[in-house]
Design an enzyme around this catalytic site. Sequence first.
Site, PDB file in Angstrom:
ATOM      1  N   SER A 113       0.731  -1.072   0.064  1.00  0.00           N
ATOM      2  CA  SER A 113      -0.019   0.024  -0.104  1.00  0.00           C
ATOM      3  C   SER A 113       0.866   1.200   0.038  1.00  0.00           C
ATOM      4  O   SER A 113       1.695   1.177   0.491  1.00  0.00           O
ATOM      5  CB  SER A 113      -0.999  -0.085   1.202  1.00  0.00           C
ATOM      6  OG  SER A 113      -1.492   1.232   1.195  1.00  0.00           O
ATOM      7  N   TYR A 126      -1.545  -0.356  10.186  1.00  0.00           N
ATOM      8  CA  TYR A 126      -1.891  -1.060   8.950  1.00  0.00           C
ATOM      9  C   TYR A 126      -0.662  -0.560   7.921  1.00  0.00           C
ATOM     10  O   TYR A 126      -0.390  -1.779   7.433  1.00  0.00           O
ATOM     11  CB  TYR A 126      -3.082  -0.179   8.338  1.00  0.00           C
ATOM     12  CG  TYR A 126      -3.386  -0.513   6.950  1.00  0.00           C
ATOM     13  CD1 TYR A 126      -3.744  -1.902   6.424  1.00  0.00           C
ATOM     14  CD2 TYR A 126      -3.082   0.124   5.811  1.00  0.00           C
ATOM     15  CE1 TYR A 126      -4.525  -2.024   5.264  1.00  0.00           C
ATOM     16  CE2 TYR A 126      -3.535   0.158   4.484  1.00  0.00           C
ATOM     17  CZ  TYR A 126      -4.051  -1.291   4.141  1.00  0.00           C
ATOM     18  OH  TYR A 126      -4.095  -1.692   2.823  1.00  0.00           O
TER      19      TYR A 126
HETATM   20  P1  NDP Z   1     -11.402  -5.719  -0.222  1.00  0.00           P
HETATM   21  O1  NDP Z   1     -12.348  -5.552   1.307  1.00  0.00           O
HETATM   22  O2  NDP Z   1     -12.593  -5.745  -1.359  1.00  0.00           O
HETATM   23  O3  NDP Z   1     -10.848  -7.427  -0.347  1.00  0.00           O
HETATM   24  C1  NDP Z   1     -10.189  -7.827   0.591  1.00  0.00           C
HETATM   25  C2  NDP Z   1      -9.995  -9.048   0.371  1.00  0.00           C
HETATM   26  O4  NDP Z   1      -9.557 -10.097   1.265  1.00  0.00           O
HETATM   27  C3  NDP Z   1     -11.140 -10.062   0.196  1.00  0.00           C
HETATM   28  O5  NDP Z   1     -11.422 -11.092  -0.928  1.00  0.00           O
HETATM   29  C4  NDP Z   1     -11.261 -10.871   1.612  1.00  0.00           C
HETATM   30  O6  NDP Z   1     -12.161 -11.980   1.064  1.00  0.00           O
HETATM   31  C5  NDP Z   1      -9.981 -11.337   1.688  1.00  0.00           C
HETATM   32  N1  NDP Z   1      -9.934 -11.478   3.140  1.00  0.00           N
HETATM   33  C6  NDP Z   1      -9.661 -10.925   4.286  1.00  0.00           C
HETATM   34  N2  NDP Z   1      -9.643 -11.353   5.280  1.00  0.00           N
HETATM   35  C7  NDP Z   1      -9.158 -12.699   5.000  1.00  0.00           C
HETATM   36  C8  NDP Z   1      -8.612 -13.921   5.278  1.00  0.00           C
HETATM   37  N3  NDP Z   1      -8.668 -13.901   7.034  1.00  0.00           N
HETATM   38  N4  NDP Z   1      -8.433 -14.888   4.849  1.00  0.00           N
HETATM   39  C9  NDP Z   1      -8.577 -14.988   3.462  1.00  0.00           C
HETATM   40  N5  NDP Z   1      -9.029 -13.803   2.786  1.00  0.00           N
HETATM   41  C10 NDP Z   1      -9.365 -12.720   3.394  1.00  0.00           C
HETATM   42  O7  NDP Z   1     -10.387  -4.916  -0.350  1.00  0.00           O
HETATM   43  P2  NDP Z   1      -9.324  -4.678  -1.516  1.00  0.00           P
HETATM   44  O8  NDP Z   1      -9.758  -5.178  -2.559  1.00  0.00           O
HETATM   45  O9  NDP Z   1      -9.078  -3.181  -1.593  1.00  0.00           O
HETATM   46  O10 NDP Z   1      -8.038  -5.321  -0.528  1.00  0.00           O
HETATM   47  C11 NDP Z   1      -7.132  -5.985  -1.383  1.00  0.00           C
HETATM   48  C12 NDP Z   1      -5.712  -5.609  -0.841  1.00  0.00           C
HETATM   49  O11 NDP Z   1      -5.528  -4.494  -1.369  1.00  0.00           O
HETATM   50  C13 NDP Z   1      -5.545  -5.648   0.788  1.00  0.00           C
HETATM   51  O12 NDP Z   1      -4.415  -6.270   0.933  1.00  0.00           O
HETATM   52  C14 NDP Z   1      -5.702  -4.002   0.854  1.00  0.00           C
HETATM   53  O13 NDP Z   1      -4.690  -3.905   2.056  1.00  0.00           O
HETATM   54  C15 NDP Z   1      -4.803  -3.721  -0.196  1.00  0.00           C
HETATM   55  N6  NDP Z   1      -4.846  -2.210  -0.488  1.00  0.00           N
HETATM   56  C16 NDP Z   1      -6.300  -1.820  -0.718  1.00  0.00           C
HETATM   57  C17 NDP Z   1      -6.389  -0.386  -0.882  1.00  0.00           C
HETATM   58  C18 NDP Z   1      -7.548   0.281  -1.256  1.00  0.00           C
HETATM   59  O14 NDP Z   1      -7.644   1.589  -1.293  1.00  0.00           O
HETATM   60  N7  NDP Z   1      -8.725  -0.415  -1.378  1.00  0.00           N
HETATM   61  C19 NDP Z   1      -4.852   0.555  -1.040  1.00  0.00           C
HETATM   62  C20 NDP Z   1      -3.719  -0.151  -1.029  1.00  0.00           C
HETATM   63  C21 NDP Z   1      -3.732  -1.591  -0.606  1.00  0.00           C
HETATM   64  P3  NDP Z   1     -13.189 -12.880   2.321  1.00  0.00           P
HETATM   65  O15 NDP Z   1     -13.686 -11.642   3.259  1.00  0.00           O
HETATM   66  O16 NDP Z   1     -14.280 -13.444   1.332  1.00  0.00           O
HETATM   67  O17 NDP Z   1     -12.222 -13.923   3.006  1.00  0.00           O
END
Ligand code: NDP
Length: 246
Positions: A141, A154
């Site tokens: 990030s 974070y």
């Molecule tokens: P979302 O919340 O849309 O997606 C997060 C994903 O992570 C979901 O598919 C969720 O699936 C999965 N997840 C969460 N906890 C677990 C777990 N314990 N085991 C398996 N899967 C898990 O957010 P984003 O798409 O934004 O996030 C994706 C990545 O991008 C993250 O690492 C986030 O930190 C990073 N990021 C996002 C930014 C933003 O502005 N959106 C900016 C910079 C980085 P499920 O709940 O079905 O398990």
Amino acid sequence: MTIRGKVVAITGASSGIGEATARHLADLGAVVVLGARRTDRLDRLVTEIEAAGGQAAAVRVDVTDPEDLRSLVTVAVERFGRLDVLVGNAGVSSISPVADLDTKGWSAMIDVNLKGILHGIAAALPVFRRQGSGHLVTVVSTSGLKIVPTQAVYAGTKNAVRTLLEGLRQESTDGTLRTTSISPGYVRTELIDNAVDDPTARAQAQQHMATLGLDPLSVARAIAFTIDQPDDVEIGDLTIRPTRQG
Ligand code: NDP
């Protein structure tokens, strides 16, 4: 080999960046193996990808459990013959000043954002070594590049992953392992919906994200770019943010 035919496992593929990456890579001809906890969403995505002529499989994965990551990698190898890329994308965010002492949120971020990546490495590395090739892509990030109030923990988890990958890279210069850290800025996903406890602050953050955030497909394209390189080319770090992000 570029993207077509590569077997790519993606954690956090049930929404946001992971889901967009799964669709995009499948459109480009990759075989995608999708991991997350919400399997209903993964199953729907597999059906859509297959209906469009692609190949995909879904595995219930909680990245806090090392065994689940082993299952994800095993499905890739047993169903599709190999694992070329692991996209460690699953992540959670819990935003508040350190002084609020959100110890539950801290643990969740460390368990998912950092230990989840370690569990993926533990599962994939032996397969990469056996094959003589492999690529680890992690979604970190810009929070780790510009440190701002309320995101200290974070950002700490994301920078720990950045450090981890650089250390692994230094240990793996025999040409068989590529490592990439993608640093997105604001992206319109569900991440923010669970990141802020206070409803007013959450609504403000969601509004901000809706007006400024990138379409997750933009990050998917960046991930595809890093995969779509000749084997001797490693994109180590890639930052992608809205042009208007401060
Ligand atoms: P979302 O919340 O849309 O997606 C997060 C994903 O992570 C979901 O598919 C969720 O699936 C999965 N997840 C969460 N906890 C677990 C777990 N314990 N085991 C398996 N899967 C898990 O957010 P984003 O798409 O934004 O996030 C994706 C990545 O991008 C993250 O690492 C986030 O930190 C990073 N990021 C996002 C930014 C933003 O502005 N959106 C900016 C910079 C980085 P499920 O709940 O079905 O398990």
